[in-house]
Enzyme design. Structure first.
Site, short mmCIF file in Angstrom:
data_model
loop_
_atom_site.label_atom_id
_atom_site.label_comp_id
_atom_site.label_asym_id
_atom_site.label_seq_id
_atom_site.Cartn_x
_atom_site.Cartn_y
_atom_site.Cartn_z
N ASP A 27 -5.22 -3.59 -3.71
CA ASP A 27 -5.75 -4.94 -3.89
C ASP A 27 -7.03 -4.88 -4.71
O ASP A 27 -8.07 -4.46 -4.21
CB ASP A 27 -6.01 -5.57 -2.53
CG ASP A 27 -4.73 -5.98 -1.83
OD1 ASP A 27 -3.91 -6.67 -2.48
OD2 ASP A 27 -4.53 -5.61 -0.67
N ASP A 169 2.84 -10.43 1.36
CA ASP A 169 1.54 -9.77 1.55
C ASP A 169 0.63 -10.64 2.40
O ASP A 169 0.34 -11.78 2.04
CB ASP A 169 0.94 -9.55 0.14
CG ASP A 169 -0.37 -8.79 0.14
OD1 ASP A 169 -0.79 -8.29 1.20
OD2 ASP A 169 -0.97 -8.69 -0.95
ZN ZN Z 1 -2.24 -7.55 -1.94
#
Ligand code: ZN
Length: 207
Positions: A27, A169
């Site tokens: 991320d 997610d």
């Molecule tokens: Zn992510």
């Protein structure tokens, strides 16, 4: 990797690779598109050495992602996903740019973005990522309403026979994973559920 201990990133990566993770989700946050900052290109490049051959899935939560996709691809990103909310009308262009850099491309939609906004771009994608929390921080609760969008996208992928993975997610754990798979998801991103577990291998096999 968002839920890993950043002071020992390499060891954390080796731990989940050894424990059976299929893919490594990274991320990238810039503090502008989302109100948090994580890491960038160098982290991806350095971690790639310890990936054990597992694909790197770079989720770019940044503004103007087109400026950086080539660098992320060169650093070892196998998949690069960009937000509809960060690209808007340039989305198709950015997806093609990712492909031209040799990576697989994907688009991401936030929990409040309807599927119809990206309906024309889905056929360009190797992966579509549905956010089941608002991006920015790990450890949030799963928003079950997004499963409707997963079902909708699954239908499009199947009807058009697209070679495209459906990923989810945010808030994925042993309990929410089942509903996500039933809604048609192929790829489950788990952070806290894995790194917060006493037995990482058990947490992954439960998923
Ligand atoms: Zn992510």
């Amino acid at each position: 990797m968002l839920s890993a201990d950043f002071s020992v990133m390499g060891e954390e990566l080796e731990k989940v690779v050894k424990a059976g993770a299929d893919m490594i989700h990274l991320d990238v946050m810039d503090g502008v598109f989302v109100p948090n900052i994580t890491f960038g290109i160098k982290m991806v490049r350095d971690l790639k050495k310890k990936s054990g051959g597992k694909p790197f899935d770079c989720h770019l939560m940044i503004v103007s992602p087109e400026k950086y996709v080539e660098q992320f691809a060169n650093a070892g990103a196998d998949y690069i996903t960009v937000h509809y909310e960060a690209c808007k009308e340039n989305l198709a262009e950015v997806l093609l740019l990712i492909k031209s850099c040799g990576a697989k491309c994907g688009l991401v939609i936030n929990p409040d973005t309807p599927v119809e906004k990206v309906i024309n771009e889905i056929p360009y994608c190797d992966m579509v990522l549905v956010m089941s929390v608002f991006p920015g921080f790990g450890g949030q609760s799963f928003i079950a309403d997004v499963l409707e969008k997963c079902i909708e996208i699954r239908k499009i992928i199947d009807e058009k026979k697209l070679d495209c993975l459906l990923e989810i997610d945010g808030g994925i754990n042993g309990k929410t994973a089942k509903a996500a798979v039933e809604a048609g998801c192929d790829v489950l991103v788990a952070g806290s559920a894995v790194f917060g577990a006493e037995d990482v291998g058990k947490a992954i096999s439960e998923l």
